[in-house]
Every structure is written in structure tokens, then in C-alpha cells.
Design an enzyme around this catalytic site. Structure first.
Site, mmCIF file in Angstrom:
data_model
loop_
_atom_site.group_PDB
_atom_site.id
_atom_site.type_symbol
_atom_site.label_atom_id
_atom_site.label_comp_id
_atom_site.label_asym_id
_atom_site.label_seq_id
_atom_site.Cartn_x
_atom_site.Cartn_y
_atom_site.Cartn_z
ATOM 1 N N ASP A 1 0.834 -1.208 0.000
ATOM 2 C CA ASP A 1 0.000 0.000 0.000
ATOM 3 C C ASP A 1 0.865 1.254 0.000
ATOM 4 O O ASP A 1 2.024 1.228 0.382
ATOM 5 C CB ASP A 1 -0.862 0.017 1.263
ATOM 6 C CG ASP A 1 -2.248 -0.531 1.016
ATOM 7 O OD1 ASP A 1 -2.511 -0.979 -0.114
ATOM 8 O OD2 ASP A 1 -3.067 -0.508 1.956
ATOM 9 N N LYS B 1 -1.613 4.746 -4.692
ATOM 10 C CA LYS B 1 -1.774 5.803 -5.700
ATOM 11 C C LYS B 1 -0.439 6.412 -6.106
ATOM 12 O O LYS B 1 -0.405 7.505 -6.652
ATOM 13 C CB LYS B 1 -2.671 6.902 -5.121
ATOM 14 C CG LYS B 1 -4.089 6.437 -4.914
ATOM 15 C CD LYS B 1 -4.911 7.491 -4.226
ATOM 16 C CE LYS B 1 -6.217 6.884 -3.764
ATOM 17 N NZ LYS B 1 -6.757 7.475 -2.562
ATOM 18 N N MET C 1 -7.563 10.448 8.763
ATOM 19 C CA MET C 1 -8.130 10.944 7.492
ATOM 20 C C MET C 1 -9.022 12.171 7.735
ATOM 21 O O MET C 1 -10.074 12.304 7.115
ATOM 22 C CB MET C 1 -8.942 9.833 6.786
ATOM 23 C CG MET C 1 -8.082 8.651 6.380
ATOM 24 S SD MET C 1 -9.025 7.242 5.824
ATOM 25 C CE MET C 1 -9.360 6.380 7.338
HETATM 26 N N1 SAH Z 1 -4.132 1.225 9.016
HETATM 27 C C1 SAH Z 1 -3.557 2.534 9.217
HETATM 28 C C2 SAH Z 1 -4.546 3.634 8.887
HETATM 29 C C3 SAH Z 1 -4.927 3.675 7.420
HETATM 30 S S1 SAH Z 1 -6.009 4.985 7.056
HETATM 31 C C4 SAH Z 1 -3.034 2.652 10.649
HETATM 32 O O1 SAH Z 1 -3.362 1.808 11.484
HETATM 33 O O2 SAH Z 1 -2.295 3.595 10.941
HETATM 34 C C5 SAH Z 1 -4.878 6.224 6.493
HETATM 35 C C6 SAH Z 1 -4.731 7.326 7.523
HETATM 36 O O3 SAH Z 1 -3.875 6.918 8.580
HETATM 37 C C7 SAH Z 1 -4.090 8.607 7.000
HETATM 38 O O4 SAH Z 1 -5.000 9.421 6.300
HETATM 39 C C8 SAH Z 1 -3.668 9.242 8.295
HETATM 40 O O5 SAH Z 1 -4.771 9.800 8.978
HETATM 41 C C9 SAH Z 1 -3.186 8.035 9.080
HETATM 42 N N2 SAH Z 1 -1.735 7.794 8.926
HETATM 43 C C10 SAH Z 1 -1.143 6.719 8.391
HETATM 44 N N3 SAH Z 1 0.192 6.805 8.493
HETATM 45 C C11 SAH Z 1 0.455 7.978 9.123
HETATM 46 C C12 SAH Z 1 1.645 8.628 9.561
HETATM 47 N N4 SAH Z 1 2.854 8.103 9.364
HETATM 48 N N5 SAH Z 1 1.508 9.820 10.195
HETATM 49 C C13 SAH Z 1 0.306 10.366 10.438
HETATM 50 N N6 SAH Z 1 -0.854 9.789 10.046
HETATM 51 C C14 SAH Z 1 -0.783 8.605 9.398
#
Ligand code: SAH
Length: 265
Positions: free
Chosen positions: A44, A66, A183
Site C-alpha cells: 500500500d 496511488k 483521514m
Molecule cells: N491502518 C492505518 C490507517 C490507514 S487509514 C493505521 O493503522 O495507521 C490512512 C490514515 O492513517 C491517513 O490518512 C492518516 O490519517 C493516518 N496515517 C497513516 N500513516 C500515518 C503517519 N505516518 N503519520 C500520520 N498519520 C498517518
């Protein structure tokens, strides 16, 4: 010995692996072993390059996000690719950012694969919200300030009416809950306006972008200043928004800094 994949008799295997927030050192040992032994990796967008680099040089790596400005690969196509690879005897790892079962649509993927007769093993990752808050030195549930924490999405599934932010704010206020919003950056104005119905305007808020990576940036402000701060600081996705009194000390420190600088000048 720990088995990190569930073998499918006569076939390969599929493991859904949480890659954590980005820093490879935050991977679990199970995740690392799975990545290193995979022959096919489906990756991803939010998985960092440093983590993909841990895969075997012989592994086939397919980016399904993407990247490069393309539209993300349709979910059905990703599932088809996994099915084919497992049936060809490959050791497939599906790598997702953070934890695969926290807003990663990992649940849907597992259901579809299991329905097609492919067993899937899931390996947890550190979810971005946890890493983001910890990077500021803030405990999500400091008992002086919070009784619990809510992980919530700011981006509902199409057709879903979305979160009732007003009700959530009232509950968060009365039950003393920290909110960790994923998000949420593009909808920050709406979230701010609605949360202000139930939470005080001076509730501390932090926005943390690229948590755990060298490119991490963050801002701390009050709930009333959320959207303005995001725009001023040009904070973009991926970011988490954290709302709650556990950030009181961080906000107080930030507010005191300009005064301290002025006093020293
Ligand atoms: N499964 C992931 C979340 C996926 S949804 C998890 O558990 O973290 C995608 C969202 O996760 C992004 O839009 C953001 O809000 C958050 N996100 C993922 N990686 C991030 C990072 N390194 N720093 C801040 N927010 C992050």
C-alpha cells in the site's frame, strides 16, 4: 518456533502484515520475518520505502496504492492478484500501513480471501495514531486527563452519513475521552465546527503529519484554531488529529514559548 503464515494445503500462503507508521524499527519481529520470507509483496501507499527495502531482492513487489499519480488499484483486482499468487504456490505478504485492522480495509480483504478458500494470517502493526501521539511525548490515556481513547475516521465510506461529531464531542467531554482522528485533514473545518458544539473552544489539539518518519511535522493549537493552523502550517495527509486534555501540557508549553523568547530578548 512461531509460524508466521498459515499454509494452504498444496498452495502458497497469504499474510496480511501491518507495516506500522513508517519507521522500520517500529515493525514487529513477526512482521519483519514475514516481509523477509515473502516471495510476492503487495504494498500500500503508506508503507515506507525503507520497509519495502527489507524484502528479499528476489521477491516480486507490486505497489497497489496511488503512487506516481495513478488511481489506486481496485480492491477486487488486488484480491484477484493475491488469489492467483497463492494458487501458484507463492508466499504472499499484503503490506498495509499501521495496523491492518485499523481503517485499513484489512477486514474486507480477509473476508473476501477466506470466502475464496484462502486462509489469511494477520500480523498487527503499530497504528499511526499511537505513534503520532507518543512522538510528542504525550500519553493517550494519562489518568489525570482521560478515561479512554476513541480512534475515529474523518472520512466515511461513500453513502455512509458519517460520524455524528456533535454527539461524539458531548460524550468525549463528559466521559473524558481523547479523540484520535484519522483521514481528518481535508474535513477539518467541518470536524472543528461540529466538535465545538460539545467541547470547549480551548480544548488542546495536535495535528501530526508523517509520524515516525524523518519528514514528521506537527502543530499544537486549540480546537477553535484547528483549520486555521492546518492551513497556516500547510499540514497535509497523512496526518492524525488528536483532540483532548492529554495535550494540555504540550499546548501550555507552546503558548509559553513566545513569551519566554520575548522575555529573553
Ligand atoms: N491502518 C492505518 C490507517 C490507514 S487509514 C493505521 O493503522 O495507521 C490512512 C490514515 O492513517 C491517513 O490518512 C492518516 O490519517 C493516518 N496515517 C497513516 N500513516 C500515518 C503517519 N505516518 N503519520 C500520520 N498519520 C498517518
Amino acid at each position: 518456533m512461531t509460524h508466521i503464515t498459515t499454509p494452504h494445503p498444496g498452495h502458497g500462503s497469504c499474510t496480511l502484515v501491518g507495516a506500522g507508521p513508517g519507521d522500520p524499527e517500529l515493525l514487529t519481529i513477526k512482521a519483519l520475518k514475514a516481509i523477509q520470507t515473502a516471495t510476492v509483496l503487495l504494498v500500500d501507499d503508506l508503507v515506507s520505502d525503507a520497509i519495502v527495502a527489507l524484502a528479499s531482492p528476489k521477491a516480486r513487489i507490486v505497489h497497489v496504492g496511488k503512487r506516481g499519480g495513478c488511481k489506486s488499484t481496485p480492491q477486487a483486482f488486488i484480491e484477484k492478484l493475491i488469489l492467483m499468487a497463492v494458487r501458484e504456490g507463492e508466499t504472499v505478504v499484503r503490506l498495509k500501513g499501521g495496523d491492518p485492522f485499523v481503517f485499513g480495509r484489512g477486514g474486507e480483504e480477509v473476508e473476501h480471501l477466506q470466502a475464496a478458500g484462502i486462509p489469511v494470517t494477520v500480523v498487527n502493526g503499530i497504528t499511526a495514531g499511537l505513534a503520532a501521539v507518543t512522538s510528542l511525548g504525550v500519553p493517550l490515556t494519562h489518568r489525570e486527563h482521560a478515561h479512554g481513547v476513541v480512534f475515529i475516521t474523518g472520512h466515511a465510506k461513500p453513502g455512509d452519513s458519517g460520524t455524528d461529531w456533535k454527539a461524539l464531542a458531548a460524550t468525549a467531554h463528559s466521559a473524558r475521552l481523547t479523540l484520535v482522528i484519522y483521514m481528518g485533514v481535508s474535513g477539518a473545518q467541518h470536524i472543528q465546527d461540529e466538535l465545538l458544539f460539545g467541547l470547549p473552544a480551548n480544548t488542546p489539539v495536535a495535528v501530526i503529519q508523517n509520524a515516525s518518519l524523518a519528514s514528521q511535522r506537527h502543530a499544537v493549537c486549540t480546537l477553535a484554531e484547528l483549520e486555521h493552523t492546518i492551513t497556516r502550517e500547510k499540514l497535509t495527509s497523512p496526518s492524525v488529529i488528536v483532540v483532548g486534555d492529554v495535550l494540555q501540557g504540550t499546548l501550555a508549553l507552546q503558548q509559553a514559548l513566545p513569551e519566554a523568547r520575548a522575555a529573553c530578548a
